[in-house]
Write a protein that holds these residues in place. Structure first.
Motif, PDB file in Angstrom:
ATOM      1  N   ALA A   1       0.821  -1.209   0.000  1.00  0.00           N
ATOM      2  CA  ALA A   1       0.000   0.000   0.000  1.00  0.00           C
ATOM      3  C   ALA A   1       0.859   1.264   0.000  1.00  0.00           C
ATOM      4  O   ALA A   1       0.444   2.304  -0.521  1.00  0.00           O
ATOM      5  N   ALA A   2       2.069   1.168   0.556  1.00  0.00           N
ATOM      6  CA  ALA A   2       2.968   2.319   0.588  1.00  0.00           C
ATOM      7  C   ALA A   2       3.518   2.639  -0.800  1.00  0.00           C
ATOM      8  O   ALA A   2       4.079   3.708  -1.016  1.00  0.00           O
ATOM      9  N   GLY A   3       3.369   1.696  -1.741  1.00  0.00           N
ATOM     10  CA  GLY A   3       3.748   1.973  -3.117  1.00  0.00           C
ATOM     11  C   GLY A   3       5.069   1.406  -3.566  1.00  0.00           C
ATOM     12  O   GLY A   3       5.444   1.574  -4.714  1.00  0.00           O
ATOM     13  N   GLY A   4       5.800   0.768  -2.684  1.00  0.00           N
ATOM     14  CA  GLY A   4       7.061   0.171  -3.102  1.00  0.00           C
ATOM     15  C   GLY A   4       6.842  -1.195  -3.726  1.00  0.00           C
ATOM     16  O   GLY A   4       5.856  -1.869  -3.450  1.00  0.00           O
ATOM     17  N   ALA A   5       7.746  -1.620  -4.600  1.00  0.00           N
ATOM     18  CA  ALA A   5       7.699  -2.971  -5.148  1.00  0.00           C
ATOM     19  C   ALA A   5       8.083  -3.933  -4.032  1.00  0.00           C
ATOM     20  O   ALA A   5       9.143  -3.801  -3.423  1.00  0.00           O
TER      21      ALA A   5
END
Length: 162
Positions: A80-84
């Motif tokens: 959810a934080a957007g990192g892979a």
């Protein structure tokens, strides 16, 4: 989150062990020829150092959890934080057997979330086909093809690693 994790690369293990033992007022819980780890309660941190070939400094940060369910929940938060998010199941690293999730923050700092379930006799598995660099047990996240985070940590990175 059960315990904050910091892993530093150091140039002189013996000098660093002396320094951190004095700073923490405790001896390492794990001591190997190339690695030392303190499992501190105040502050609650898993602090590790190694001399495994990388430049001295912070190698990665992370969180150690007590169960696979907590690891899956934290993996969802990383996603959810957007990192892979790059999962590693049943990996050997830092003289331990663990399930992990790796990511990088927007600055490129590597983050490891992991659940340790056993000890190992080697620093890393040494799998040449694995994207994990062996020098510090942490993968080059950018070179791996992550899968979307799953409900469990059952899935290995697409590279066929570990």
């Amino acid at each position: 989150m059960n315990r904050f994790h910091v892993h530093l690369n150091v140039a002189d293990l013996d000098a660093s062990i002396r320094f951190y033992s004095e700073l923490f007022a405790a001896q390492p819980a794990v001591l190997k020829p190339d690695y030392a780890k303190w499992m501190l309660e105040d502050p609650r941190v898993n602090f590790a150092i190694s001399t495994t070939g990388r430049a001295p400094g912070i190698d990665h940060l992370g969180f150690q959890v007590d169960s696979s369910e907590e690891l899956a929940a934290l993996g969802k938060r990383l996603d959810a934080a957007g990192g892979a998010v790059v999962p590693e199941a049943a990996t050997i690293c830092c003289y331990a057997r663990s399930d992990k999730n790796w990511t990088e923050d927007p600055q490129g700092t590597r983050w490891e979330t992991f659940h340790t379930f056993g000890e190992a006799t080697t620093y890393h598995a040494g799998d040449a086909a694995c994207a994990t660099d062996g020098a510090a047990c942490s993968p080059d996240v950018a070179s791996m093809k992550p899968r979307p985070q799953q409900a469990t940590s059952c899935c290995a990175p697409q590279s066929g690693c570990c």
